[in-house]
Design a protein around this motif. Structure first.
Motif, PDB file in Angstrom:
ATOM      1  N   ARG A 197       0.793  -1.229   0.000  1.00  0.00           N
ATOM      2  CA  ARG A 197       0.000   0.000   0.000  1.00  0.00           C
ATOM      3  C   ARG A 197       0.828   1.282   0.000  1.00  0.00           C
ATOM      4  N   ASN A 198       2.010   1.264   0.587  1.00  0.00           N
ATOM      5  CA  ASN A 198       2.800   2.480   0.745  1.00  0.00           C
ATOM      6  C   ASN A 198       3.364   2.942  -0.596  1.00  0.00           C
ATOM      7  N   PRO A 199       3.142   4.231  -0.975  1.00  0.00           N
ATOM      8  CA  PRO A 199       3.668   4.740  -2.255  1.00  0.00           C
ATOM      9  C   PRO A 199       5.183   4.609  -2.393  1.00  0.00           C
ATOM     10  N   GLU A 200       5.910   4.493  -1.294  1.00  0.00           N
ATOM     11  CA  GLU A 200       7.362   4.323  -1.384  1.00  0.00           C
ATOM     12  C   GLU A 200       7.742   3.040  -2.113  1.00  0.00           C
ATOM     13  N   PHE A 201       6.814   2.083  -2.146  1.00  0.00           N
ATOM     14  CA  PHE A 201       7.068   0.803  -2.807  1.00  0.00           C
ATOM     15  C   PHE A 201       6.286   0.674  -4.116  1.00  0.00           C
ATOM     16  N   ASP A 202       5.842   1.801  -4.677  1.00  0.00           N
ATOM     17  CA  ASP A 202       5.023   1.765  -5.896  1.00  0.00           C
ATOM     18  C   ASP A 202       5.676   0.979  -7.025  1.00  0.00           C
ATOM     19  N   TYR A 203       6.974   1.170  -7.202  1.00  0.00           N
ATOM     20  CA  TYR A 203       7.652   0.588  -8.371  1.00  0.00           C
ATOM     21  C   TYR A 203       8.520  -0.616  -7.989  1.00  0.00           C
TER      22      TYR A 203
END
Length: 530
Positions: A155-161
């Protein structure tokens, strides 16, 4: 002596004729101008048959074209596991597109968000659609390890990619089906055939009323209120004003985005090797150990491993202040350099699901072209009036994963399909491939592998629980175990070699397995200079 001269003269004349093609030879190069045997040219406006415009092959965003060819599959540096399941064999692969990277958390969140919007889990009919598609974040839990990835990774945007993990093979294939529909929806919106504000109207996305490629190709009446038929006819190349002729010729396959799927094992391995760039003319230059090719050669990366894998026991990233690959678990899908074809992450980060059902041996004697075990022929079902039968809002069927999640077999509004032929066991697992085959047993349920037969119960909390097998089993091999290719952040360098193969249950999830997508492509037939 005269006979020798005469023979030489005759041979020379034959070579001249062969090289020149003789007096009636015509130049090749493909069909450029065509007239049918009926006398009509393609797409004549006064005619009755229209084949449509030929589309120039273009890759969809994030896809890499892989030119097909022949190679040696299963050629590995060593076999310390002694599996004997990857002996070298010559294979031919046709051209295809493959994902530039693994599917990321961002891309998978697009998928589950769409499901949540169109099939809200608050509706009792749809409650398992969204929940069954979610990754299993508990794969990060370790009874003797502390980490917070179970709460943050997806869920965290830091792990988007970062690559999505905790997704089973069953879920990955459903993502491919969804991606096929959404990419075609977007392509038709860009062409003006579908309205660009399609998502502004909630009525277009209410359960079974949604757009699907099946409906579009079948000219389904449900789409009449959103498809601009004038633009569709104009772009299709059908020039007639006769509506009966136009209806008879309409082919909704022109200009659509090719179907997405998981790559086959042979496709994945061929793309990972990237051998098209490692050749001189028509000869491959040989295969180096993958571990040697992953070291940096310039600047601060010189001597460092440029891929994400486990260096040694207790060493996932290197020493503090001078980290080797710098990633203790997964990493951004483009953190490290691509291979020669521009494809990222084929040697580490996460291992990947491929389409194939696993068997220890690959039957190259029967097929050495686009080898794939797992063919199941499906056919769309029809109602008594000849219309296609669709999945209703309340007739949703599910597969059950090992953790109890229910994965939809088809979404409401999609065409129902039935199995008309199952070749997963062909020449290995059915009665004809067993040692006691007498040729008289035609029981299609026969399986020579004594493997686990799954059973499920629903506990008092309403959760689905996998029953333990009571009988003694002698093998893991079933039609529900799939091939896994490549190494991961949790693996040693041994698994980085693209030739290695292993298997996992298609309904299980892991913190070190992700997936990427593939598409069919047309062979260009072009030959480069070198």
């Amino acid at each position: 002596m005269k006979q020798i001269k005469l023979f030489s003269l005759a041979l020379g004349s034959a070579l001249v004729l062969a090289s020149c093609g003789g007096g009636n030879s015509k130049k090749g190069g493909g069909t450029k101008r065509f007239t049918s045997k009926t006398g009509w040219k393609p797409n004549e406006k006064n005619g009755y048959f229209f084949s449509g415009k030929q589309q120039k092959q273009k890759g969809w965003p994030g896809m890499v074209y892989v030119d097909g060819g022949t190679f040696t599959m299963g050629l590995v540096q060593d076999d310390v596991m002694h599996d004997w399941n990857n002996t070298p064999r010559r294979m031919q692969v046709s051209s295809y597109f493959i994902g530039e990277t693994e599917i990321t958390n961002y891309e998978y969140r697009e998928y589950v968000t769409w499901l949540k919007y169109v099939f809200p889990p608050s509706d009792p009919n749809f409650k398992n659609i969204y929940n069954g598609a979610l990754p299993d974040t508990l794969v990060w839990n370790n009874k003797l390890s502390r980490n917070s990835y179970a709460e943050t990774y997806f869920r965290n945007p830091e792990f988007d990619y970062y690559p999505v993990v905790g997704v089973s093979w069953l879920q990955a294939t459903k993502y491919c089906d969804w991606l096929t529909n959404r990419s075609n929806e977007k392509a038709l919106m860009q062409k003006g055939i579908l309205p660009k504000d399609l998502y502004a109207n909630d009525a277009n996305f209410n359960g079974e009323s949604t757009f699907s490629l099946d409906k579009y190709k079948a000219n389904d009446a449900e789409l009449d209120n959103i498809v601009d038929k004038n633009k569709l006819q104009k772009q299709s190349g059908i020039k007639t004003s006769n509506q009966r002729i136009a209806a008879a010729n309409r082919s909704a396959t022109s200009g659509i985005v090719e179907k997405f799927r998981l790559p086959t094992e042979v496709e994945w391995e061929f793309a990972a090797l990237g051998m098209q760039k490692n050749r001189k003319y028509n000869n491959y230059l040989g295969k180096e150990p993958e571990i040697d090719k992953l070291k940096g050669v310039k600047g601060r990366n010189r001597g460092m491993y440029m891929e994400n894998f486990k260096m040694a026991k207790g060493d996932y990233s290197g020493v503090a202040g001078w980290k080797n690959d710098g990633s203790p678990t997964t990493s951004d899908v483009r953190k490290y350099q691509s291979n020669d074809l521009g494809i990222y992450g084929m040697y580490g980060n996460v291992a990947e699901w491929v389409a194939d059902v696993y068997r220890p041996q690959i039957d190259e004697d029967f097929s050495d072209f686009n080898y794939y075990r797992g063919n199941v022929v499906l056919q769309s079902e029809k109602n008594a009036d000849g219309s296609y039968k669709k999945v209703g809002n309340v007739e949703i069927k599910y597969d059950t994963m090992a953790n109890g999640q229910l994965v939809y077999k088809g979404l409401p509004g999609e065409y129902e399909r039935k199995v008309v032929q199952d070749d997963r066991n062909y020449r290995d697992g059915d009665y004809q491939s067993s040692l006691d085959m007498s040729g008289t047993n035609t029981d299609s349920t026969y399986n020579m592998y004594n493997s686990v037969r799954k059973g499920f119960v629903v506990n008092k909390y309403g959760n689905v629980v996998l029953e333990k097998q009571k009988k003694t089993v002698t093998t893991d091999i079933t039609n529900e175990v799939r091939v896994v290719k490549g190494g991961s952040w949790l693996d040693s360098a041994y698994w980085l070699d693209p030739g290695h193969r292993r298997y996992k249950d298609q309904g299980k999830t892991f913190s070190w397995i992700g997936f990427r997508v593939a598409q069919d492509a047309k062979d260009t037939g072009k030959r480069t200079k070198r």
